[in-house]
Scaffold this motif. Structure first.
Motif, short mmCIF file in Angstrom:
data_model
loop_
_atom_site.label_atom_id
_atom_site.label_comp_id
_atom_site.label_asym_id
_atom_site.label_seq_id
_atom_site.Cartn_x
_atom_site.Cartn_y
_atom_site.Cartn_z
N ARG A 198 0.79 -1.21 0.14
CA ARG A 198 -0.03 -0.20 -0.01
C ARG A 198 0.87 1.40 -0.08
NH1 ARG A 198 -5.69 -0.54 1.76
NH2 ARG A 198 -5.93 -2.78 2.17
N VAL A 199 2.10 1.25 0.75
CA VAL A 199 2.94 2.24 0.81
C VAL A 199 4.24 2.35 -0.11
CG1 VAL A 199 4.28 3.96 2.41
CG2 VAL A 199 1.84 2.94 3.02
N THR A 200 4.95 1.47 0.14
CA THR A 200 6.23 1.37 -0.72
C THR A 200 6.14 1.18 -2.11
OG1 THR A 200 7.33 0.84 1.34
CG2 THR A 200 8.52 0.56 -0.64
N LEU A 201 5.31 0.19 -2.58
CA LEU A 201 5.16 -0.29 -3.79
C LEU A 201 4.58 0.82 -4.71
CD1 LEU A 201 5.92 -2.48 -5.95
CD2 LEU A 201 3.34 -3.28 -5.40
N PRO A 202 3.69 1.86 -4.32
CA PRO A 202 3.34 2.92 -5.16
C PRO A 202 4.41 3.95 -5.25
CG PRO A 202 1.43 2.32 -3.75
CD PRO A 202 2.56 1.55 -3.40
N LEU A 203 5.39 4.09 -4.20
CA LEU A 203 6.36 5.12 -4.19
C LEU A 203 7.40 4.58 -5.20
CD1 LEU A 203 6.35 6.43 -0.63
CD2 LEU A 203 5.39 7.49 -2.66
N LEU A 204 7.59 2.98 -5.19
CA LEU A 204 8.80 2.63 -6.20
C LEU A 204 8.37 2.58 -7.49
CD1 LEU A 204 11.11 1.17 -5.43
CD2 LEU A 204 9.98 -1.03 -5.51
N GLY A 205 7.09 3.26 -7.94
CA GLY A 205 6.90 2.87 -9.36
C GLY A 205 8.13 3.82 -10.14
N PRO A 206 8.48 4.72 -9.94
CA PRO A 206 9.64 5.24 -10.98
C PRO A 206 10.65 4.54 -11.06
CG PRO A 206 8.64 7.21 -9.32
CD PRO A 206 8.25 5.94 -9.06
N GLY A 207 11.05 4.04 -9.99
CA GLY A 207 12.11 2.88 -9.92
C GLY A 207 11.89 1.80 -10.61
N LEU A 208 10.85 1.22 -10.78
CA LEU A 208 10.47 0.12 -11.34
C LEU A 208 10.44 0.27 -13.02
CD1 LEU A 208 7.20 -1.20 -9.42
CD2 LEU A 208 9.81 -2.29 -9.76
N VAL A 209 9.70 1.71 -13.32
CA VAL A 209 9.94 1.91 -14.73
C VAL A 209 11.33 2.07 -15.43
CG1 VAL A 209 9.25 3.77 -16.37
CG2 VAL A 209 7.62 3.06 -14.51
N ALA A 210 12.08 2.71 -14.40
CA ALA A 210 13.56 3.07 -15.12
C ALA A 210 14.38 1.72 -15.05
CB ALA A 210 14.20 3.80 -14.07
N THR A 211 14.01 0.81 -14.16
CA THR A 211 14.64 -0.53 -14.20
C THR A 211 14.07 -1.42 -15.44
OG1 THR A 211 15.10 -0.58 -11.83
CG2 THR A 211 15.36 -2.41 -12.93
N SER A 212 12.81 -1.43 -15.57
CA SER A 212 12.18 -2.26 -16.60
C SER A 212 12.83 -1.79 -17.93
CB SER A 212 10.86 -2.00 -16.47
OG SER A 212 10.26 -0.82 -16.64
N VAL A 213 13.01 -0.34 -18.17
CA VAL A 213 13.29 0.16 -19.54
C VAL A 213 14.78 -0.35 -19.71
CG1 VAL A 213 14.01 2.18 -20.55
CG2 VAL A 213 11.89 2.33 -19.40
N PHE A 214 15.70 -0.35 -18.74
CA PHE A 214 16.93 -0.88 -19.07
C PHE A 214 17.06 -2.32 -19.10
CE2 PHE A 214 20.86 -2.72 -17.28
CZ PHE A 214 21.74 -2.23 -17.96
N ALA A 215 16.29 -3.12 -18.37
CA ALA A 215 16.31 -4.58 -18.49
C ALA A 215 15.75 -4.70 -20.04
CB ALA A 215 15.40 -5.30 -17.39
N PHE A 216 14.60 -4.10 -20.47
CA PHE A 216 13.96 -4.47 -21.88
C PHE A 216 14.87 -4.00 -22.80
CE2 PHE A 216 11.77 -3.30 -25.34
CZ PHE A 216 10.41 -4.44 -25.29
N ILE A 217 15.60 -3.07 -22.81
CA ILE A 217 16.67 -2.78 -23.59
C ILE A 217 17.83 -3.74 -23.65
CG2 ILE A 217 18.67 -1.19 -24.62
CD1 ILE A 217 16.53 1.04 -23.34
N VAL B 249 10.98 -0.74 -28.84
CA VAL B 249 11.73 -0.08 -27.62
C VAL B 249 10.99 1.24 -27.36
CG1 VAL B 249 13.98 0.64 -26.50
CG2 VAL B 249 13.85 -1.36 -27.96
N LEU B 250 10.74 2.12 -28.61
CA LEU B 250 10.26 3.44 -28.43
C LEU B 250 8.95 3.53 -27.66
CD1 LEU B 250 10.66 6.33 -28.88
CD2 LEU B 250 9.76 5.91 -31.15
N VAL B 251 8.17 2.29 -28.56
CA VAL B 251 6.61 2.17 -27.83
C VAL B 251 6.71 1.98 -26.40
CG1 VAL B 251 4.63 0.91 -28.21
CG2 VAL B 251 5.74 1.58 -30.17
#
Length: 273
Positions: free
Chosen positions: A182-201, A251-253
């Motif tokens: 309820r608290v940490t995971l929503p705040l972790l959103g930017p980190g998850l996005v940045a990490t997923s972009v790197f892992a995807f590439i 990757v762009l999409v």
């Protein structure tokens, strides 16, 4: 200060142009006729435009099959890496246990090992598991190779979230798991996005393992597909550039689809209720 600001802006623009030029050259070459691609005039602006190269890349080959293979292995590996990496990063950040620093050092060492150096042990490992020439082999390899960075990166993001927020949620009756969700995971959103972009590439661009582990052409991925335009009679550079342009679109999409989340998760979850 104004002169300095303009100078730094001009320097940043020059650096951006240097990095953007190969992409521009790739896109413009993909719409040039075959004769113009091989010309030595190096025209920055195409004198004539054709989409024949895209037709060759899409309809004269199995592009969609390779695309499906790449999307399957990449998205699955990224999803597995995010789930396992988030749980591991949470443990590394919030809990204190014997061997914690040693584990963090192992994660860092695993991240620093050259990808190519693991080829032989990975091949033998997949052979013993009976996964050679099977897509789960690529999923497992990409998961393993992106997991160390995912753990290390998300640990830093979790360390930046005050533990007091979780403790306040637990005082209000939440369990530790509910406080995280309820608290940490929503705040972790930017980190998850940045990490997923790197892992995807990282997984999307991988070529060597897809070439060695997947012996059947029907199971190979898009990076391997790009070499099919090179034959004993030469290289079809127009079709190669068109395929490379199409190769960059997912990757762009993916980035455009998740980039909004890099900001939207900063404050969500910090409000009680």
């Amino acid at each position: 200060m104004t002169i300095r600001r303009y100078g730094l802006s001009a320097l940043a623009l020059a650096i951006a142009l240097v990095f953007a030029f190969p992409t521009y050259w790739m896109v413009t070459s993909s719409i040039k006729p075959r004769g113009d691609v091989l010309s030595t005039s190096y025209d920055l602006v195409p004198t004539s435009v054709t989409f024949e190269n895209y037709a060759t890349a899409l309809f004269s080959s199995d592009f969609l099959r390779y695309l499906g293979n790449s999307l399957l292995v990449t998205l699955t590996a990224v999803a597995c890496s995010l789930v396992a990496g988030t749980l591991a990063a949470l443990a590394m950040s919030r809990f204190r246990f014997r061997g914690r620093k040693g584990f963090l050092m192992l994660v860092l060492v695993a991240q620093m090992v050259p990808f190519e150096a693991l080829m032989v042990p990975m091949f033998l490992f997949m052979r013993d598991l009976g996964l050679l020439n099977k897509l789960p082999a690529l999923i497992l390899v990409y998961w393993i190779t992106t997991l160390p960075f995912t753990i290390w990166s998300l640990r830093g993001f979790i360390d930046g979230i005050p533990v007091d927020l979780e403790e306040a949620a637990m005082v209000d009756g939440c369990s530790r798991a509910e406080a995280f969700r309820r608290v940490t995971l929503p705040l972790l959103g930017p980190g998850l996005v940045a990490t997923s972009v790197f892992a995807f590439i990282t997984a999307w661009n991988e070529f060597l393992y897809a070439l060695v582990l997947m012996r059947s052409e029907s199971l190979q991925t898009l990076p391997v597909f790009l070499k099919t335009f090179t034959t004993a009679f030469g290289t079809d550079w127009g079709a190669t550039m068109a395929s490379a342009t199409l190769f960059t679109l997912p990757v762009l999409v993916f980035f455009l689809a998740v980039q909004r989340k890099m900001v939207s998760g900063v404050t969500s979850g910090a409000v009680k209720g």
